[in-house]
Scaffold this active site. Sequence first.
Site, PDB file in Angstrom:
ATOM      1  N   GLU A  34      34.663  54.553  43.235  1.00 38.92           N
ATOM      2  CA  GLU A  34      35.409  55.118  44.363  1.00 38.92           C
ATOM      3  C   GLU A  34      36.669  54.305  44.661  1.00 38.92           C
ATOM      4  O   GLU A  34      36.926  53.936  45.814  1.00 38.92           O
ATOM      5  CB  GLU A  34      34.519  55.232  45.615  1.00 38.92           C
ATOM      6  CG  GLU A  34      33.604  56.435  45.579  1.00 38.92           C
ATOM      7  CD  GLU A  34      33.112  56.839  46.961  1.00 38.92           C
ATOM      8  OE1 GLU A  34      33.746  57.728  47.578  1.00 38.92           O
ATOM      9  OE2 GLU A  34      32.107  56.289  47.436  1.00 38.92           O
ATOM     10  N   TYR A 106      30.356  56.660  38.386  1.00 39.64           N
ATOM     11  CA  TYR A 106      30.216  57.115  39.769  1.00 39.64           C
ATOM     12  C   TYR A 106      29.633  58.522  39.701  1.00 39.64           C
ATOM     13  O   TYR A 106      30.346  59.505  39.509  1.00 39.64           O
ATOM     14  CB  TYR A 106      31.558  57.097  40.501  1.00 39.64           C
ATOM     15  CG  TYR A 106      31.479  57.663  41.904  1.00 39.64           C
ATOM     16  CD1 TYR A 106      30.479  57.255  42.773  1.00 39.64           C
ATOM     17  CD2 TYR A 106      32.394  58.619  42.350  1.00 39.64           C
ATOM     18  CE1 TYR A 106      30.384  57.785  44.048  1.00 39.64           C
ATOM     19  CE2 TYR A 106      32.313  59.146  43.621  1.00 39.64           C
ATOM     20  CZ  TYR A 106      31.306  58.731  44.467  1.00 39.64           C
ATOM     21  OH  TYR A 106      31.207  59.265  45.735  1.00 39.64           O
ATOM     22  N   ASP A 147      27.375  53.455  40.915  1.00 41.20           N
ATOM     23  CA  ASP A 147      26.757  54.230  41.989  1.00 41.20           C
ATOM     24  C   ASP A 147      26.158  55.487  41.370  1.00 41.20           C
ATOM     25  O   ASP A 147      26.878  56.426  41.040  1.00 41.20           O
ATOM     26  CB  ASP A 147      27.816  54.571  43.041  1.00 41.20           C
ATOM     27  CG  ASP A 147      27.255  55.367  44.205  1.00 41.20           C
ATOM     28  OD1 ASP A 147      26.071  55.762  44.157  1.00 41.20           O
ATOM     29  OD2 ASP A 147      28.011  55.610  45.173  1.00 41.20           O
ATOM     30  N   ASN A 149      23.997  57.477  42.908  1.00 41.37           N
ATOM     31  CA  ASN A 149      23.683  58.472  43.928  1.00 41.37           C
ATOM     32  C   ASN A 149      22.290  59.077  43.721  1.00 41.37           C
ATOM     33  O   ASN A 149      22.077  60.274  43.927  1.00 41.37           O
ATOM     34  CB  ASN A 149      24.759  59.562  43.970  1.00 41.37           C
ATOM     35  CG  ASN A 149      25.868  59.231  44.966  1.00 41.37           C
ATOM     36  OD1 ASN A 149      25.595  58.773  46.076  1.00 41.37           O
ATOM     37  ND2 ASN A 149      27.114  59.450  44.576  1.00 41.37           N
ATOM     38  N   ASP A 247      30.823  50.576  52.602  1.00 40.15           N
ATOM     39  CA  ASP A 247      29.463  50.892  53.037  1.00 40.15           C
ATOM     40  C   ASP A 247      28.422  50.521  51.973  1.00 40.15           C
ATOM     41  O   ASP A 247      27.218  50.622  52.211  1.00 40.15           O
ATOM     42  CB  ASP A 247      29.316  52.360  53.464  1.00 40.15           C
ATOM     43  CG  ASP A 247      30.012  53.334  52.531  1.00 40.15           C
ATOM     44  OD1 ASP A 247      30.494  52.909  51.455  1.00 40.15           O
ATOM     45  OD2 ASP A 247      30.085  54.534  52.881  1.00 40.15           O
TER      46      ASP A 247
END
Length: 258
Positions: A34, A106, A147, A149, A247
């Site tokens: 990101e 990602y 990441d 997810n 985050d």
Amino acid sequence: MKIATFNINGIKARLPRLLEWLEETRPAVACLQEIKTQDEGFPADEFEKIGYQAIWHGQKSFNGVAILADGTKPVEVQRGLGGEPEDDHSRYIEADVFGVRVACIYLPNGNPQPGPKFDYKLRWMERLRARMREIAAEEVPAIVTGDFNVIPHDCDVWSVPAMASDALMQPESRDAYFRLMGDGWADALATLNPAGGVWTYWDYQAGAWQRDHGFRIDHALLSPELADRLKAAGVDKDHRAREKASDHAPVWFEFEKG
């Protein structure tokens, strides 16, 4: 050798925190997700000032991945995944660095589900699996990190009911993740923390950080050739507490020299 992954959630907004983390922890390789910038906006010169060289795959305002290496330039192998020529998301970059094949990913979030975004997530995971099989066939030390997810297990989330309807925890998402491991890849953080309870992400909303309402979605999958060299793994949780932090917290993995 330390390899780390960090969803920075906007490289321009978090650049001071990112440089701070790099200088304090000094990973040999840092995979970023990101970055949220076009290729020409990537601040490569800022990393060079502290000794890191980079390759990156950017996209305006969304997505974007990069690989940084301490004292050397990663040798790019591939950017993007095959299988959907019309897919213009910048979510995958792969390089050889320090004798290791490093893939930075990602993975699509998939919310709301069900729907086209969730379908895209599952297709992307199948495309990732195809590429990981190609890497495995080369029998090289390899790490696929970033990441994902995906919350793989119930012990990887602060509250199962709170995330039950989220795309990150659907059976289809988990099954796709487990299929990657079924091909011979090892989940580094889970290997060293089998009881779970290790978070890598805390939402900005609802006091999630202050209440430690987090979950694990930043992973590293290791080929057998690299899994045998895994020494330690952890989360730089204190960096999540700093001003204007991402985050996500950085996640790192240490390996014996090959």
